[in-house]
Write an enzyme that holds these catalytic residues in place. Structure first.
Site, PDB file in Angstrom:
ATOM      1  N   GLU A  67       7.403  -9.421   8.202  1.00 47.94           N
ATOM      2  CA  GLU A  67       7.168  -8.595   7.005  1.00 47.94           C
ATOM      3  C   GLU A  67       6.252  -7.430   7.376  1.00 47.94           C
ATOM      4  O   GLU A  67       5.056  -7.605   7.587  1.00 47.94           O
ATOM      5  CB  GLU A  67       6.563  -9.458   5.894  1.00 47.94           C
ATOM      6  CG  GLU A  67       7.480 -10.588   5.455  1.00 47.94           C
ATOM      7  CD  GLU A  67       6.811 -11.558   4.505  1.00 47.94           C
ATOM      8  OE1 GLU A  67       6.497 -11.160   3.359  1.00 47.94           O
ATOM      9  OE2 GLU A  67       6.582 -12.715   4.905  1.00 47.94           O
ATOM     10  N   LYS A 119       2.692  -6.341   5.476  1.00 46.28           N
ATOM     11  CA  LYS A 119       1.545  -7.226   5.352  1.00 46.28           C
ATOM     12  C   LYS A 119       0.345  -6.604   6.056  1.00 46.28           C
ATOM     13  O   LYS A 119       0.489  -5.968   7.113  1.00 46.28           O
ATOM     14  CB  LYS A 119       1.848  -8.608   5.942  1.00 46.28           C
ATOM     15  CG  LYS A 119       2.957  -9.357   5.202  1.00 46.28           C
ATOM     16  CD  LYS A 119       2.998 -10.828   5.553  1.00 46.28           C
ATOM     17  CE  LYS A 119       1.932 -11.586   4.784  1.00 46.28           C
ATOM     18  NZ  LYS A 119       2.082 -13.046   4.936  1.00 46.28           N
TER      19      LYS A 119
END
Length: 469
Positions: free
Chosen positions: A317, A320
């Protein structure tokens, strides 16, 4: 004890599964990124990998619609930001359940609601709202007649423990026991639910590389660590962490509460100071964890507690924040390409091998928390884990002496290694024969947790264990 040879042929994996129900593997589907595939594509990816459980961090309509009719069981989340409203207002709780759960169930197979996530470390001080929110959400489920099918819990981080080493001394933080843990565990008991736990051996290893061996953290073969408090031997840091939580619940007289590991994982990349963060170690941790869970059996403290475990996470991701590792826990890139190749099913395990680098050592060598001792000869042997239980040992012994083609003549009546006539001694000889015949390769001294590697010659009476064939 004469080994009972199987009257039919079966594979090693099969032998290990007849003695215990197996656990279950799921995955966390986080979406703090701007480059992920559509929810529809994600569901197809999950199905292609035979991942039949998923945990999400909200109740996004696109995701829940995409999961409809997929056969994938879903855990949804009520975010920490909504705990106050859910705790203070039954009408909010009723509306939330109607809008985010009842509207999709049963076509979307929602099986659990995580009320908050790691609430005790939430900087917004939402702890006092947790149990009231859980109770109100449960009452909303009752109102919709969904309470028998959908369980409620809340994931805790291991930082909720005051003590975690040794595992037998596991205890919750004193300031959380009366206001939170006792009422929460009582609620879980009354509703037939389970405690959700987020456990990351990576963090413990990264901070304690001087006393925790990498093999112990990655489920690789190691002599194990004996808990001085109860005498149990641990072969993985994961099991030790989970048993610390079981011990903490036991200390409060909640031995009957089940446990689900809602997050665990290992980063494939990290900053220079994030020791151990690598694709090889991530593959070893997650791959060996899948094998550990799907071959059945619980932990040393709760041997019958087959676990459901959710890997963190499905994707890397990119949005983040924090160290590099935070953006590199994914099993897949956003392109749906695997970051590393590991199985998620029993079938996949049949061809799985932990592909260790030739230069990867078992550092450090230490007799402390999770350490291992040096071999005085450079040789290794495989012996039975006496704590695995008679059924698992016998099934593994039958395999080794039958399909596994181990040399078991020496443990027949009157032969040199028949005495001592015990299951553990005979299994140790058979396991070691299989291990040596197969070149002491990684994974040949496992037997579903019924065996482990030692670095000193085993001693069972006058029997000598070979080191090669």
């Amino acid at each position: 004890m004469v080994p009972i040879f199987a009257s039919f042929s079966f594979l090693l994996i099969s032998a290990l599964f007849i003695v215990a129900d197996c656990g279950s593997i799921g995955v966390n589907y986080g979406r703090i990124a701007n480059n992920l595939p559509s929810a529809t594509k994600v569901v197809e990816l999950l199905k292609s990998q035979a991942l039949n459980r998923v945990k999400v961090y909200d109740t996004d309509p696109a995701v829940l619609h995409a999961l409809s009719g997929s056969g994938i069981k879903v855990t949804v989340d009520l975010p920490n930001e909504q705990l106050f409203a859910a705790a203070k207002s039954t009408s909010f709780a009723n509306s939330w359940v109607q809008r985010n759960v009842a509207a999709y169930y049963p076509h979307t197979e929602i099986e659990a609601i995580a009320v908050g996530n790691e609430v005790f470390v939430d900087p917004h001080n939402t702890t006092k709202f947790l149990v009231p929110a859980m109770k109100n959400i449960h009452q909303a489920l009752v109102k919709s007649n969904l309470h028998s099918d959908i369980k409620i819990s809340s994931p805790i981080a291991l930082s909720a423990l005051q003590n975690s080493y040794p595992s037998s001394a596991g205890s919750f933080r004193p300031e959380l026991i009366e206001p939170v843990f006792k009422p929460m565990l009582n609620f879980l008991r009354q509703t037939g639910s389970f405690l959700m736990v987020n456990a990351y051996p990576f963090f413990a290893y990264e901070s304690n590389t001087d006393v925790i061996s990498l093999d112990y953290a990655l489920f690789r073969e190691n002599p194990g660590v004996v808990d001085a408090g109860n005498g149990l031997r641990y072969f993985s840091l994961f099991d030790a962490q989970i048993d610390a939580v079981f011990a903490a619940m036991s200390a409060l007289k909640y031995d009957d509460i089940r446990l689900v590991v809602t997050e665990t994982g290992w980063p494939s990349k990290g900053d220079e100071n994030e020791i151990g963060a690598s694709a090889e170690n991530a593959a070893a941790y997650n791959g060996n964890l899948v094998r550990r869970i799907l071959t059945g059996g619980g932990t040393p403290l709760r041997p019958k507690a087959d676990l459901t475990v959710y890997l963190f996470a499905l994707f890397n991701e990119n949005n983040k924040v924090g160290p590099t590792s935070e953006r590199n826990y994914g099993l897949f890139y956003p392109t749906e390409e695997k970051v590393y190749d590991i199985p998620f099913t029993v079938e996949g395990l049949k061809n799985y091998h932990d592909r260790r680098s030739p230069v990867a050592g078992n550092q450090p060598v230490n007799g402390g928390k999770g350490g291992v001792s040096k071999s005085t000869t450079g040789n290794t042997w495989c012996v039975a884990n006496g704590e695995a239980g008679k059924e698992k040992l016998q099934a593994a012994l039958d395999f080794a002496c039958g399909e596994g083609d181990a040399d078991c003549h020496s443990i027949q009546p009157g032969a040199t290694c028949y005495d001592p006539n015990t299951l553990e001694a005979h299994a140790s000889f058979a396991f070691n024969s299989y291990y040596q015949k197969n070149g002491r390769h990684m994974g040949t001294c496992y037997f579903g947790g019924a065996a482990y590697v030692v670095t000193q010659p085993p001693k069972y009476g006058d029997c000598e264990f070979p080191t090669g064939y």
